[in-house]
Design a protein around this motif. Structure first.
Motif, mmCIF file in Angstrom:
data_model
loop_
_atom_site.group_PDB
_atom_site.id
_atom_site.type_symbol
_atom_site.label_atom_id
_atom_site.label_comp_id
_atom_site.label_asym_id
_atom_site.label_seq_id
_atom_site.Cartn_x
_atom_site.Cartn_y
_atom_site.Cartn_z
ATOM 1 N N ALA A 33 6.598 -11.801 17.114
ATOM 2 C CA ALA A 33 6.378 -11.782 18.567
ATOM 3 C C ALA A 33 6.974 -10.524 19.198
ATOM 4 O O ALA A 33 7.932 -9.950 18.687
ATOM 5 N N PHE A 34 6.374 -10.116 20.304
ATOM 6 C CA PHE A 34 6.888 -8.957 21.052
ATOM 7 C C PHE A 34 6.486 -9.098 22.513
ATOM 8 O O PHE A 34 5.581 -9.864 22.833
ATOM 9 N N ASP A 35 7.166 -8.349 23.364
ATOM 10 C CA ASP A 35 6.741 -8.233 24.759
ATOM 11 C C ASP A 35 5.820 -7.033 24.866
ATOM 12 O O ASP A 35 6.084 -5.984 24.270
ATOM 13 N N TYR A 36 4.768 -7.208 25.645
ATOM 14 C CA TYR A 36 3.732 -6.180 25.736
ATOM 15 C C TYR A 36 3.826 -5.469 27.078
ATOM 16 O O TYR A 36 3.945 -6.118 28.124
ATOM 17 N N ARG B 228 2.005 -2.232 29.433
ATOM 18 C CA ARG B 228 0.905 -1.271 29.532
ATOM 19 C C ARG B 228 1.145 -0.355 30.733
ATOM 20 O O ARG B 228 0.535 -0.513 31.796
ATOM 21 N N LEU C 178 2.380 2.102 21.243
ATOM 22 C CA LEU C 178 1.169 1.646 20.561
ATOM 23 C C LEU C 178 0.027 2.555 21.009
ATOM 24 O O LEU C 178 -0.258 2.660 22.196
ATOM 25 N N ALA D 14 10.607 -5.560 19.321
ATOM 26 C CA ALA D 14 10.678 -6.544 20.403
ATOM 27 C C ALA D 14 9.753 -6.154 21.559
ATOM 28 O O ALA D 14 9.347 -7.005 22.343
ATOM 29 N N LEU E 6 6.320 -3.618 22.650
ATOM 30 C CA LEU E 6 5.287 -2.625 22.359
ATOM 31 C C LEU E 6 4.821 -2.026 23.673
ATOM 32 O O LEU E 6 4.545 -2.747 24.638
ATOM 33 N N ASP F 265 1.986 0.005 25.169
ATOM 34 C CA ASP F 265 0.604 0.432 24.921
ATOM 35 C C ASP F 265 0.287 1.631 25.822
ATOM 36 O O ASP F 265 0.442 1.551 27.047
ATOM 37 N N MET G 186 8.895 -12.984 25.386
ATOM 38 C CA MET G 186 7.790 -13.306 24.484
ATOM 39 C C MET G 186 6.874 -14.359 25.118
ATOM 40 O O MET G 186 6.315 -15.211 24.435
ATOM 41 N N GLU H 111 -0.331 -15.424 23.508
ATOM 42 C CA GLU H 111 0.808 -14.547 23.239
ATOM 43 C C GLU H 111 0.270 -13.150 22.964
ATOM 44 O O GLU H 111 -0.803 -13.007 22.364
ATOM 45 N N PRO H 112 1.005 -12.110 23.373
ATOM 46 C CA PRO H 112 0.520 -10.741 23.131
ATOM 47 C C PRO H 112 0.220 -10.478 21.656
ATOM 48 O O PRO H 112 -0.677 -9.721 21.319
ATOM 49 N N ARG H 113 0.982 -11.113 20.770
ATOM 50 C CA ARG H 113 0.821 -10.828 19.334
ATOM 51 C C ARG H 113 -0.414 -11.479 18.738
ATOM 52 O O ARG H 113 -0.770 -11.191 17.602
ATOM 53 N N ALA I 256 -3.514 -8.714 23.665
ATOM 54 C CA ALA I 256 -3.004 -8.004 24.841
ATOM 55 C C ALA I 256 -3.708 -6.671 25.068
ATOM 56 O O ALA I 256 -3.922 -6.256 26.206
#
Lengths: 283, 163
Positions: free
Chosen positions: A5-8, A10, A31, A49, A51, A53, B1, B20-22, B67
């Motif tokens: 899992a990660f926080d995204y 942009r 990314l 933890a 990414l 983008d 998360m 989830e983003p993943r 995502a």
């Protein structure tokens, strides 16, 4: 194959991306097209933890073609191939990009990701060393330029600091004699061996030559000796032999599923000969 | 998360879901949106069975995070047929026996659909190169290439007739 899992994020500007990178340090990764990073994350060989983008940062997609060619890091391989000005000014780039991966991957994969992630299998780093390209890195204190020939330290280790983002690649218009020759087992494979060659001719002799090799060491290999072996020659058999011997002294291939060391050295020689012959014909 | 509120346009329909983003785009399409045309083959970006069209690009949806697709327009095999019936590519795959087991076919057709928009009159070599990101374990490539070339020819004739 579910990645960790990660926080995204942009961000829509380079500044915002740099702030995020600064805030999260080595827990964050940028990314680009994701076609190296996502497979690594799916295999759980990479975990971040956060990414960040870069897809929404329009400034990273500019292509400028003048005496110097400057390509934004988020330009995809497909965009490189579609750009008429680039095809005219830097045909070696198109010749190499056509041999990278497959169409779907070329729509997503970017030139910045290809050169920045430090995978010795990637094609663009060796080509950029051949072209004597410059990478522009943006960080919290502004930008700095690093030569492609000084950028690669070891597999996946580069001169880029954790808080920096590679934003553009620049190189001068190249000599008329060019070739990117790649031996791979199938479409989509990394090179067993690949060679980038540029030759400028004058009066039937080589005036300048540049040679770099891909996937034959843990970093791309700029072979100054191979280029020097061609100088002043008409790329005859003796010159080719000398260039191959010089190149073999610079590479350091490892045995893997593409073959043992002796085989890779053999393929590297064949590929370099072909690349020099083709570049010489065009010079 | 935490989960993201994902908004996509899939086959012309606005859709929203939590993911989830993943999560990978292929999983969101198949498991959250019940769009099961794109298949999971290798799940390692080699085989192309999961190919969908995202904002005008053929992509392997096993190698795109959900995502990344936020706000994107997606076309899958389900969106390629016309209200009147099958798309000419689908017709030609049937006519030329461009499939055996059929597992790779949604990805093949979705890729060919984009290829023929970019290059409406490809040579055989251009079809082979343009389809090289899609694998067929039945190795029925001859007929797949024939079907794509036949579809190009049909589409060009239809265009000429319309003009």
């Amino acid at each position: 194959m579910i990645p960790p899992a990660f926080d995204y994020h942009r961000p829509e500007s380079l500044d915002a991306a740099l702030k995020l990178l600064g805030a999260h340090g080595d827990e964050a990764r940028v990314l680009a097209g994701g076609h190296s990073l996502i497979p690594m994350m799916k295999l759980r060989m990479a975990e971040f933890a956060h990414l960040i983008d870069l897809q929404a940062i329009e400034d990273l997609r500019d292509i400028a073609v003048g005496d110097t060619i400057r390509i934004g890091a988020m330009t995809t391989q497909a965009e490189l191939l579609d750009h008429a000005g680039l095809a005219e000014a830097a045909p070696i780039l198109s010749e190499a990009a056509m041999q990278i991966a497959d169409p779907q991957v070329r729509y997503m994969g970017t030139i910045g990701g290809n050169v920045a992630n430090g995978d010795p299998g990637n094609d663009m780093p060796g080509l950029m060393q051949c072209l004597d390209a410059t990478y522009t890195l943006a960080g919290p204190d502004g930008t700095r330029d690093v030569s492609a020939r000084d950028f690669y330290e070891a597999a996946y280790m580069t001169a880029r600091e954790d808080d920096e983002i590679l934003v553009a690649i620049s190189f001068p218009r190249h000599a008329p004699g060019y070739a990117y020759e790649k031996q791979k087992r199938k479409i989509g494979d990394y090179a067993t061996a690949a060679a980038a060659v540029l030759i400028e001719a004058e009066g039937g002799k080589v005036k300048s030559a540049s040679v770099a090799m891909t996937n034959l060491s843990d970093v791309p290999v700029y072979s100054e000796g191979a280029g020097a072996a061609l100088l002043g020659t008409a790329c005859d058999a003796a010159a080719l032999d000398a260039a191959v011997i010089a190149m073999l002294g610079d590479i350091d291939p490892m045995e893997d599923n593409r073959g043992p060391v002796a085989f890779k050295q053999h393929v590297a020689g064949v590929i370099l000969r072909r690349a020099i012959e083709r570049a010489w014909k065009r010079a | 998360m935490s989960k993201m509120h994902l908004k996509l346009k899939v086959n012309g329909q606005e859709v929203e879901t939590l993911a989830e983003p993943r999560e990978l785009l292929i999983h969101v399409l198949r498991e959250k949106l019940d769009i099961t045309g794109p298949h999971i083959g290798c799940e390692t970006s080699h085989c192309g069975a999961c190919t969908v069209d995202m904002d005008g690009k053929s992509v392997k949806s096993c190698t795109v995070f959900a995502a990344q697709a936020q706000g994107a327009q997606i076309t899958t095999i389900e969106g390629i047929a016309n209200p009147e019936g099958m798309h000419v590519l689908q017709e030609m795959f049937r006519e030329h026996h461009g499939l055996q087991c059929g597992f790779c076919t949604p990805g093949m057709i979705t890729r060919a659909w984009r290829l023929l928009q970019e290059n409406p009159n490809p040579t055989e070599e251009e079809v082979r190169f343009g389809m090289s990101g899609n694998l067929c374990r039945c190795t029925g490539y001859q007929n797949i290439v024939k079907a794509v070339l036949a579809a190009a020819s049909e589409m060009n004739s239809a265009k000429e007739a319309a003009e």
